[in-house]
Structure formats: structure tokens, C-alpha cells
Design an enzyme around this catalytic site. Structure first.
Site, PDB file in Angstrom:
ATOM      1  N   ARG A  79      87.230  51.949  73.118  1.00  0.00           N
ATOM      2  CA  ARG A  79      88.411  51.081  73.190  1.00  0.00           C
ATOM      3  C   ARG A  79      88.042  49.699  72.626  1.00  0.00           C
ATOM      4  NH1 ARG A  79      91.829  54.190  76.178  1.00  0.00           N
ATOM      5  NH2 ARG A  79      90.772  55.660  77.558  1.00  0.00           N
ATOM      6  N   CYS A 135      94.910  56.290  77.727  1.00  0.00           N
ATOM      7  CA  CYS A 135      95.512  55.735  76.510  1.00  0.00           C
ATOM      8  C   CYS A 135      97.019  55.591  76.657  1.00  0.00           C
ATOM      9  CB  CYS A 135      95.192  56.621  75.310  1.00  0.00           C
ATOM     10  SG  CYS A 135      93.432  56.731  74.940  1.00  0.00           S
TER      11      CYS A 135
END
Length: 209
Positions: free
Chosen positions: A120, A44
Site C-alpha cells: 500500500r 482495499c
């Protein structure tokens, strides 16, 4: 989950830039809403840096970036500070604090087989608040931000010119940076296509931008 071509649902969210109402506050702009599994995680972190480095490119397309994860706003703020201090990158786009998971659940960002964190997800929304593209990636695979940027450019080009966009555009193996003319819908138009455009056949014609 909701389909491509449907209105983005009206939601009020708390972000690192204050409270926002989506898609109302983005009316007249494109926006990319993307979820990440959690703050303070390696993949991330690489994604946030990559998005930030392309923020000016998105803004040049009248497109804003908005992040989201199931974390509290103080966690987002502290992580942003860490990224700036350790990596020298200041995150300038808002990040939604969805610590109860209600927004992520409403948008279909939680997939039971992949745990309780968000996958995601990427939603590309147009200036009228319509969902134009949805991408899903698992937690273990980081996204390609250049592809997301390409997708926004491609949809804007398609909307502006009434054309289709080939694979890998603007570097397609067959027609490079040219765009595809919509197929003819009647015999008379089909017969004229070869004299109007470059074509492989009447149903596969292309032209420069």
C-alpha cells in the site's frame, strides 16, 4: 525507488478514465497516487470507500486521487460497479490498470518480502511534479485517509507560509493549531526571536496561521 524531493517519473498509464500521462496531466495540481494489492479484497474495498468519501476534501485542496493495482482495467471497472451496487458508493477517481506490473515496479511499489502484489504505497506529488511525501504500508494494514489528507494540507501550509508543521497538527499537544517558525540561522536573529514570536527557546518558536 526514488527519494523525496525528486521529480515524479514520466509514465503513460491506462486507467478507468482513459489513458493518462503522469505527472504532465496533473501539472498545476497536487495528486495522491496510491497502490492497493488487488481488486475484490476486503481491506482495499474499505480504503476505496474511505478515499471516495474524502474526495471533495482533497479536491478543495486542488488535489486529485489516482489508484493503482496489478489488475486489468475490466477488473477495476467491475469492482467499481460492485462497490456502487453493494455499498452505495460510486468511485469517481481514476484507477490505473497495471496488469503487467511495469508501473508498480518503476515506482517501487512491489516489495519482494511482501509477495508479488503491490504494497500500500502512497505518493504525494506537488503541482510541479515533485514527489513530496512517500508512505508505505503492508498489505494487511489499511491506511488512515485523514492522515493523508492532513499531510497534503500540511505541505501546502508549509509551502505557502515558509513554516514547519508540528506533530499531530492541527491538534498538537504543545502548540495546538499553531505552526513552527524556522530556527534562526545567525546570532542576531536568534536574539530577536523571543520578542517577535512565542517561544520555548530561540530555536523553538511558533505563531498562529
Amino acid at each position: 525507488m526514488f527519494p523525496i524531493g525528486s521529480p515524479f517519473p514520466e509514465i503513460e498509464v491506462v486507467t478507468t478514465h482513459g489513458t493518462m500521462n503522469l505527472p504532465t496531466d496533473m501539472k498545476g495540481k497536487w495528486f495522491v497516487l496510491f497502490s492497493h494489492p488487488a481488486d475484490y479484497t476486503p481491506v482495499c474495498t474499505t480504503e476505496f470507500v474511505a478515499f471516495q468519501k474524502r474526495l471533495a476534501d482533497f479536491k478543495a485542496l486542488n488535489c486529485e486521487l489516482i489508484g493503482l493495482s496489478i489488475d486489468q482495467v475490466f477488473s477495476h471497472i467491475k469492482w467499481m460497479e460492485w462497490i456502487k451496487e453493494k455499498l452505495g458508493v460510486e468511485i469517481e477517481f481514476p484507477v490505473i490498470a497495471d496488469d503487467c506490473g511495469k508501473v508498480a515496479e518503476k515506482l517501487g511499489m512491489i516489495h519482494p518480502a511482501k509477495g508479488t502484489n503491490t504494497v500500500r504505497a502512497v505518493f504525494i506529488v506537488d503541482p510541479e511534479g515533485m514527489v513530496r511525501i512517500i508512505f508505505y504500508y503492508p498489505q494487511e494494514l489499511g491506511r488512515n485517509m485523514d492522515e493523508i489528507l492532513r499531510a497534503v494540507k500540511g505541505m501546502q501550509t508549509s509551502d505557502a507560509l515558509g513554516v514547519a508543521i508540528p506533530a499531530g497538527w492541527p491538534d498538537n499537544e504543545l502548540i495546538k493549531d499553531r505552526v513552527i517558525v524556522p530556527p534562526a540561522k545567525d546570532v542576531a536573529t536568534a536574539k530577536k526571536r523571543a520578542s517577535e514570536y512565542e517561544c520555548y527557546d530561540w530555536w523553538f518558536c511558533h505563531k498562529p496561521l
